[in-house]
Design an enzyme around this catalytic site. Structure first.
Site, short mmCIF file in Angstrom:
data_model
loop_
_atom_site.label_atom_id
_atom_site.label_comp_id
_atom_site.label_asym_id
_atom_site.label_seq_id
_atom_site.Cartn_x
_atom_site.Cartn_y
_atom_site.Cartn_z
N LYS A 1 -10.92 7.30 -11.02
CA LYS A 1 -9.62 6.79 -10.64
C LYS A 1 -8.62 7.17 -11.73
O LYS A 1 -8.67 6.63 -12.84
CB LYS A 1 -9.70 5.27 -10.45
CG LYS A 1 -10.50 4.89 -9.21
CD LYS A 1 -9.82 5.44 -7.97
CE LYS A 1 -10.72 5.42 -6.73
NZ LYS A 1 -10.12 6.16 -5.61
N LYS B 1 -11.38 7.70 6.26
CA LYS B 1 -11.59 6.25 6.16
C LYS B 1 -11.45 5.64 7.55
O LYS B 1 -10.44 5.86 8.24
CB LYS B 1 -10.54 5.64 5.22
CG LYS B 1 -10.73 6.02 3.75
CD LYS B 1 -9.70 5.31 2.88
CE LYS B 1 -10.13 5.24 1.43
NZ LYS B 1 -9.79 6.44 0.66
MG MG Z 1 -9.23 8.76 -2.31
#
Ligand code: MG
Length: 368
Positions: A165, A265
């Site tokens: 991240k 997603k």
């Molecule tokens: Mg991503």
């Protein structure tokens, strides 16, 4: 078969690591998940789950999911949950947009269809491909040395794919990527996911500064156009996630050669039905995918496993086992990670059995 009752539960999912942090100083300590149970007149009940990554990741948030479900659920009573195309067209006509709201309902309808036909969803999605699904681990944003340590730690748990991240200060992010790359072993995969957090000039600086490394750059900027501008100025392999929110964007990005891999997603695109459409098109076009959701517990993890396990391994970049990130198990029978991989259940439907003591008292019950 008819829907008789739709029951909605809310569950808090705290994190094993205490906090999950990503771009722009954003973080979540406890995830707000919504579980939907669709009961039918022949005794079958299907389950679905939707869990946004906080209220500021995608245009989605926990109470919003429940408000949208409150709008749709009364209108779905009496409909046939196994006619999933009709259910989706109905939902799209009854509530414009808000794809994540429809995801748990669509997932529960698939669970009903699987139970009715006696087949695991991965069979209905085209058939099981290979023995297992290799998983990636998201490495929460921390100082560089801690993130490198966490890569080592999660390798010890069997993971071979790591998604850092980043999306913070560009100089710090260069350090983070270099520190993680330093501890990488042969055959491992490293992704630097900025989650829209960089301005284009910073993204270009970072990509140039790590150009000698074996690393993928994921979703550097907020808009598609800015990502495309960055893409055109780096030779590093490129992943789009947040911008690929449906079929139109996939087709546009494919035409523009805007990415090498997408991140699919389930709730971002409106549920398993729409994710399947995109998955199958990506298989035909030869676009590798990470298959996952914005977040979730055992039910979302089971859905990911079925979608991923029915995807050809050559096009399955990775997948996620969200149930291993959180401290609460909401259902028995969900996939459990082994050596950095998971398998879809062979039981009918999603193959999960929700724990009523964890789901608690329903927030809402809709019936005819
Ligand atoms: Mg991503």
């Amino acid at each position: 078969m008819r829907v008789t009752t739709i029951t909605v539960y809310q569950v808090d999912l705290p994190l094993n690591e205490g906090r999950y942090s990503w771009a722009d100083g954003k973080y979540v300590d406890v995830f707000d998940s919504t579980v939907v149970a669709i009961a039918t007149d022949n005794g079958i009940t299907g389950f679905g789950e939707v869990c946004p990554l906080g209220p500021f990741y995608l245009p989605a948030y926990g109470p919003g999911a429940r408000t949208g479900i409150a709008e749709l659920a009364p209108q779905l009573i009496g409909q046939d949950p196994t006619e999933i195309g009709n259910i989706n067209r109905f939902m799209d006509a009854a509530l414009l947009g808000h794809p994540y709201v429809k995801s748990a309902i669509d997932m529960a309808c698939w669970d009903v269809l699987g139970k009715e036909t006696g087949k695991p969803l991965c069979s209905l999605f085209g058939g099981r491909c290979g023995e297992e699904v290799a998983l990636y681990r998201a490495i929460s944003q921390r100082p560089a040395a801690e993130m490198a340590d966490n890569v080592r730690g999660y390798r010890d748990q069997g993971y071979r794919k790591f998604q850092l991240k980043v999306g913070g200060d560009a100089n710090d992010d260069i350090e983070r990527i270099r520190a993680a790359a330093d501890v990488l072993q042969a055959g491992e995969v490293l992704v630097a996911d900025a989650n829209t957090g960089w301005l284009a000039p910073d993204a270009i600086r970072v990509a140039n500064a790590v150009a000698d490394l074996d690393v993928y750059i994921e979703q550097p900027c907020g808009t598609y156009e800015k990502c495309l501008a960055v893409r055109e100025r780096t030779a590093l392999p490129f992943i789009l996630d947040e911008n690929i929110d449906g079929l139109e964007m996939l087709l546009r990005a494919h035409h523009d050669r805007a990415m090498d891999v997408i991140n699919l997603k389930i709730s971002k695109v409106g549920g398993l039905s729409k994710a399947l459409q995109i998955r199958d098109l990506c298989v035909s076009l030869g676009i590798p995918m990470t298959i996952e959701d914005s977040w979730g517990g055992d039910i979302v993890t089971a859905a990911i496993a079925h979608l991923a396990h029915s995807t050809p391994p050559s096009l399955r970049f990775s997948a996620t086992d969200f149930n291993s990130y959180v401290t609460v198990s909401i259902a028995a029978g969900a996939p459990q990670r082994q050596n950095g991989a998971m398998r879809a259940s062979t039981a009918p439907g999603l193959g999960v059995d929700p724990r009523s003591e964890v789901l608690g008292t329903p927030l809402a019950v809709y019936s005819g």
